[in-house]
Design a protein around this motif. Sequence first.
Motif, PDB file in Angstrom:
ATOM      1  N   VAL A 174       0.839  -1.207   0.000  1.00 50.56           N
ATOM      2  CA  VAL A 174       0.000   0.000   0.000  1.00 50.56           C
ATOM      3  C   VAL A 174       0.869   1.250   0.000  1.00 50.56           C
ATOM      4  O   VAL A 174       0.556   2.246  -0.668  1.00 50.56           O
ATOM      5  CB  VAL A 174      -0.954  -0.021   1.211  1.00 50.56           C
ATOM      6  CG1 VAL A 174      -1.754   1.268   1.279  1.00 50.56           C
ATOM      7  CG2 VAL A 174      -1.883  -1.228   1.134  1.00 50.56           C
ATOM      8  N   THR A 175       1.958   1.217   0.765  1.00 52.08           N
ATOM      9  CA  THR A 175       2.881   2.364   0.780  1.00 52.08           C
ATOM     10  C   THR A 175       3.455   2.597  -0.604  1.00 52.08           C
ATOM     11  O   THR A 175       3.554   3.738  -1.073  1.00 52.08           O
ATOM     12  CB  THR A 175       4.024   2.098   1.786  1.00 52.08           C
ATOM     13  OG1 THR A 175       3.474   1.999   3.102  1.00 52.08           O
ATOM     14  CG2 THR A 175       5.046   3.219   1.748  1.00 52.08           C
ATOM     15  N   LEU A 176       3.831   1.540  -1.269  1.00 47.20           N
ATOM     16  CA  LEU A 176       4.373   1.645  -2.622  1.00 47.20           C
ATOM     17  C   LEU A 176       3.341   2.276  -3.556  1.00 47.20           C
ATOM     18  O   LEU A 176       3.655   3.188  -4.336  1.00 47.20           O
ATOM     19  CB  LEU A 176       4.768   0.262  -3.120  1.00 47.20           C
ATOM     20  CG  LEU A 176       5.715   0.183  -4.323  1.00 47.20           C
ATOM     21  CD1 LEU A 176       7.026   0.890  -4.023  1.00 47.20           C
ATOM     22  CD2 LEU A 176       5.957  -1.270  -4.706  1.00 47.20           C
TER      23      LEU A 176
ATOM     24  N   ALA B  99       9.432  10.772   0.735  1.00 48.41           N
ATOM     25  CA  ALA B  99       8.750   9.890  -0.217  1.00 48.41           C
ATOM     26  C   ALA B  99       9.693   8.805  -0.712  1.00 48.41           C
ATOM     27  O   ALA B  99       9.308   7.636  -0.850  1.00 48.41           O
ATOM     28  CB  ALA B  99       8.210  10.710  -1.389  1.00 48.41           C
ATOM     29  N   PHE B 100      10.942   9.200  -0.995  1.00 43.78           N
ATOM     30  CA  PHE B 100      11.923   8.221  -1.457  1.00 43.78           C
ATOM     31  C   PHE B 100      12.153   7.148  -0.391  1.00 43.78           C
ATOM     32  O   PHE B 100      12.211   5.954  -0.696  1.00 43.78           O
ATOM     33  CB  PHE B 100      13.250   8.915  -1.780  1.00 43.78           C
ATOM     34  CG  PHE B 100      14.297   7.992  -2.331  1.00 43.78           C
ATOM     35  CD1 PHE B 100      14.447   7.827  -3.701  1.00 43.78           C
ATOM     36  CD2 PHE B 100      15.145   7.281  -1.488  1.00 43.78           C
ATOM     37  CE1 PHE B 100      15.405   6.966  -4.215  1.00 43.78           C
ATOM     38  CE2 PHE B 100      16.104   6.414  -1.995  1.00 43.78           C
ATOM     39  CZ  PHE B 100      16.238   6.266  -3.367  1.00 43.78           C
ATOM     40  N   SER B 101      12.271   7.582   0.861  1.00 45.97           N
ATOM     41  CA  SER B 101      12.497   6.619   1.944  1.00 45.97           C
ATOM     42  C   SER B 101      11.339   5.640   2.067  1.00 45.97           C
ATOM     43  O   SER B 101      11.542   4.441   2.301  1.00 45.97           O
ATOM     44  CB  SER B 101      12.697   7.363   3.270  1.00 45.97           C
ATOM     45  OG  SER B 101      13.869   8.147   3.228  1.00 45.97           O
ATOM     46  N   ASN B 102      10.109   6.137   1.902  1.00 43.06           N
ATOM     47  CA  ASN B 102       8.952   5.251   1.981  1.00 43.06           C
ATOM     48  C   ASN B 102       8.923   4.254   0.825  1.00 43.06           C
ATOM     49  O   ASN B 102       8.664   3.059   1.027  1.00 43.06           O
ATOM     50  CB  ASN B 102       7.661   6.080   1.987  1.00 43.06           C
ATOM     51  CG  ASN B 102       7.321   6.637   3.353  1.00 43.06           C
ATOM     52  OD1 ASN B 102       6.823   5.933   4.218  1.00 43.06           O
ATOM     53  ND2 ASN B 102       7.604   7.907   3.557  1.00 43.06           N
ATOM     54  N   VAL B 103       9.191   4.724  -0.387  1.00 48.82           N
ATOM     55  CA  VAL B 103       9.199   3.833  -1.544  1.00 48.82           C
ATOM     56  C   VAL B 103      10.342   2.828  -1.440  1.00 48.82           C
ATOM     57  O   VAL B 103      10.166   1.620  -1.645  1.00 48.82           O
ATOM     58  CB  VAL B 103       9.312   4.643  -2.854  1.00 48.82           C
ATOM     59  CG1 VAL B 103       9.540   3.714  -4.051  1.00 48.82           C
ATOM     60  CG2 VAL B 103       8.054   5.462  -3.066  1.00 48.82           C
TER      61      VAL B 103
ATOM     62  N   LEU C 274      14.190   1.489  -6.813  1.00 51.83           N
ATOM     63  CA  LEU C 274      14.013   0.101  -7.206  1.00 51.83           C
ATOM     64  C   LEU C 274      15.356  -0.623  -7.325  1.00 51.83           C
ATOM     65  O   LEU C 274      15.528  -1.732  -6.800  1.00 51.83           O
ATOM     66  CB  LEU C 274      13.256   0.033  -8.536  1.00 51.83           C
ATOM     67  CG  LEU C 274      13.046  -1.360  -9.124  1.00 51.83           C
ATOM     68  CD1 LEU C 274      12.229  -2.231  -8.159  1.00 51.83           C
ATOM     69  CD2 LEU C 274      12.366  -1.284 -10.482  1.00 51.83           C
ATOM     70  N   ILE C 275      16.305  -0.006  -8.018  1.00 56.59           N
ATOM     71  CA  ILE C 275      17.621  -0.629  -8.204  1.00 56.59           C
ATOM     72  C   ILE C 275      18.314  -0.830  -6.855  1.00 56.59           C
ATOM     73  O   ILE C 275      18.877  -1.897  -6.566  1.00 56.59           O
ATOM     74  CB  ILE C 275      18.490   0.227  -9.146  1.00 56.59           C
ATOM     75  CG1 ILE C 275      17.881   0.220 -10.553  1.00 56.59           C
ATOM     76  CG2 ILE C 275      19.929  -0.282  -9.184  1.00 56.59           C
ATOM     77  CD1 ILE C 275      18.530   1.223 -11.491  1.00 56.59           C
ATOM     78  N   TYR C 276      18.262   0.187  -6.018  1.00 58.57           N
ATOM     79  CA  TYR C 276      18.879   0.117  -4.690  1.00 58.57           C
ATOM     80  C   TYR C 276      18.278  -1.036  -3.881  1.00 58.57           C
ATOM     81  O   TYR C 276      18.987  -1.803  -3.230  1.00 58.57           O
ATOM     82  CB  TYR C 276      18.668   1.451  -3.977  1.00 58.57           C
ATOM     83  CG  TYR C 276      19.354   1.568  -2.639  1.00 58.57           C
ATOM     84  CD1 TYR C 276      20.700   1.919  -2.547  1.00 58.57           C
ATOM     85  CD2 TYR C 276      18.649   1.352  -1.450  1.00 58.57           C
ATOM     86  CE1 TYR C 276      21.329   2.035  -1.310  1.00 58.57           C
ATOM     87  CE2 TYR C 276      19.260   1.465  -0.218  1.00 58.57           C
ATOM     88  CZ  TYR C 276      20.599   1.806  -0.163  1.00 58.57           C
ATOM     89  OH  TYR C 276      21.207   1.916   1.065  1.00 58.57           O
ATOM     90  N   SER C 277      16.939  -1.190  -3.940  1.00 60.44           N
ATOM     91  CA  SER C 277      16.253  -2.200  -3.153  1.00 60.44           C
ATOM     92  C   SER C 277      16.504  -3.604  -3.687  1.00 60.44           C
ATOM     93  O   SER C 277      16.683  -4.552  -2.918  1.00 60.44           O
ATOM     94  CB  SER C 277      14.746  -1.917  -3.146  1.00 60.44           C
ATOM     95  OG  SER C 277      14.495  -0.623  -2.635  1.00 60.44           O
ATOM     96  N   VAL C 278      16.485  -3.760  -5.022  1.00 62.67           N
ATOM     97  CA  VAL C 278      16.720  -5.079  -5.615  1.00 62.67           C
ATOM     98  C   VAL C 278      18.116  -5.581  -5.274  1.00 62.67           C
ATOM     99  O   VAL C 278      18.308  -6.744  -4.892  1.00 62.67           O
ATOM    100  CB  VAL C 278      16.521  -5.028  -7.143  1.00 62.67           C
ATOM    101  CG1 VAL C 278      17.033  -6.303  -7.802  1.00 62.67           C
ATOM    102  CG2 VAL C 278      15.040  -4.834  -7.465  1.00 62.67           C
TER     103      VAL C 278
END
Length: 581
Positions: free
Chosen positions: A157-159, A311-315, A193-197
């Motif tokens: 939901v946050t995403l 916003a970036f931190s939440n995503v 996305l790249i950072y998280s993957v």
Amino acid sequence: MNNIRSTLATVWRIASPYFNSEDKWAGRGLLAAVIAIELAIVGINVLITQWNNRFYNALQERNWDSFVSEIIYFCVVVAFFILLAVYQLYLNQWLQIRWRQWMTTHYLGDWLHQANHYRMQLQGDAADNPDQRMTDDVKLFVDRTLTLGLGLLSSVVTLASFLTLLWGLSNEAPLHLFGTEYSIPGYLVWCALIYSVLGTVLTHLIGWPLVGIDFKQQQYEADFRFNLVRVRENSEQIALLQGEPAERERLRVRFGRVVENWIALMNRTKKITAFTASYNQASVIFPYVLVAPAYFAQKIQLGGMMQTASAFSNVQGAFSYFVTIYRQLAEWQAVVNRLDGFEAGIAAASKLAKRDDRIHVTATPGGGAVSLQDLVLRLPDGTPLLNADRFDFRKGERTLMTGPSGAGKSTLFRAVAGIWPFGDGAVEIPSNASLMMLPQRPYLPIGSLHDAVVYPGEARQFDAGRVREVLTAVGLPQLASRLEEQAHWNRMLSLGEQQRLGIARALLHAPQFLFLDEATASLDEPSEAALYRLIAEKLPGTTVVSIGHRSTLDTFHQRNVTLVRDGDRFTLRDAVKVAAS
């Protein structure tokens, strides 16, 4: 992916029965309320992100009126957040205890259904330490399933809530590198996305062994605890044999496994913690590094920069959910595997009792004897043990069974009771007949003496006067005044006293068929003779079958049956009858 699908299928199989049970409406209602609150909290986070923009712009512009109004707005929003957080925790815990209560009751019912607990041990007890699985594992499963499930929902939901916002902010704060502006649609989203993957992949590569290590840790902890309980339960025998050094060494070895596995857990946890801590700290500064060039190029204000970072931190946090919960995820998967193994063990035990090639125990209308028809007893590995073809324990007759140790006398009793599945043939029991098995060491539940004597019945079935009467009759008048005393009676009483209590139990329940498996072997011969005369006097119509080795028992039985070797197995054979007492 196959492993993930398999785990999720197992979780669904374990979790879904509660939400389709008799408590389903309460469970579903509480779950819906907890989910609704979680969604509301995500909405508040969106409002806080938007508030960041206005608040920091007010600070940059030194706008006092705007600053005060934003402080008031923040206090109102936070008040709602606190209220929601409190009730989410409260309702979550309420759901946990209801769910856990249902699962525990369900597992207890299945485990204790028709001697499943006994057959699980006959199969080698692959589902070790059922006590831990119904306590710690159920508790952890419920807690981790709700925690991880709600966390995943919150991340999704946050995403969805912040993705569009961050995409728009990417256009307002374009990428600046070395003084050059690059227009990349939604670049902040792609960076997150790249950072998280990368973080998720590296976390899995480092942390995947944790699942197996956690599984073993729970197993070794439970094994050590179980053996401590065994030492406590058998403290007298250990003390008499001066076995303390041997027990100390055995416990030291078992605890050594706990320590050894714990060190492996420490080393793996150290690696995963080092990476995730570094990853999480870097994620704090990473959005500012991306947006700062646009801020210093005066493309956005301070509020816009803070909103973008939030916003970036939440995503990024939503994308990186599995990085942050990997340690809990590994523990949860180990718990899922243990509950899955426990359910599989119960299912296998139930299947063992229903397979075609088993000993069938059937009720025969109008019958007056327990009849063994083409009965073949086998050991769990299939080795033949005992043959009993067309053999009857006749109504009202007292039979003494003798034979060498290991011939299958006690196993025959288990087959008659319907708990020994290995073999062929049938045991026919008269319809509605009552049977009671008294082993050499009777089971006395922890609680009042009244409860222990009347077991497996309930205390209200027999009034205190009747219980005192049978206690006096079996030679335990000193216990007649202690019926309400709570104690661990198997530890408080000598084995001889316990056997007297077993006979008292038989006198109370007055079964039609009474099977005594050396149930008086710890008593001296005069006391044993007195109890057999008492049984004959108080239970004249009861069929008694005794296993014993003393020749003095012949006097109290009308029939003598012995087990003799016949090739690779034993068989029942009538000996010379003696006169009844």
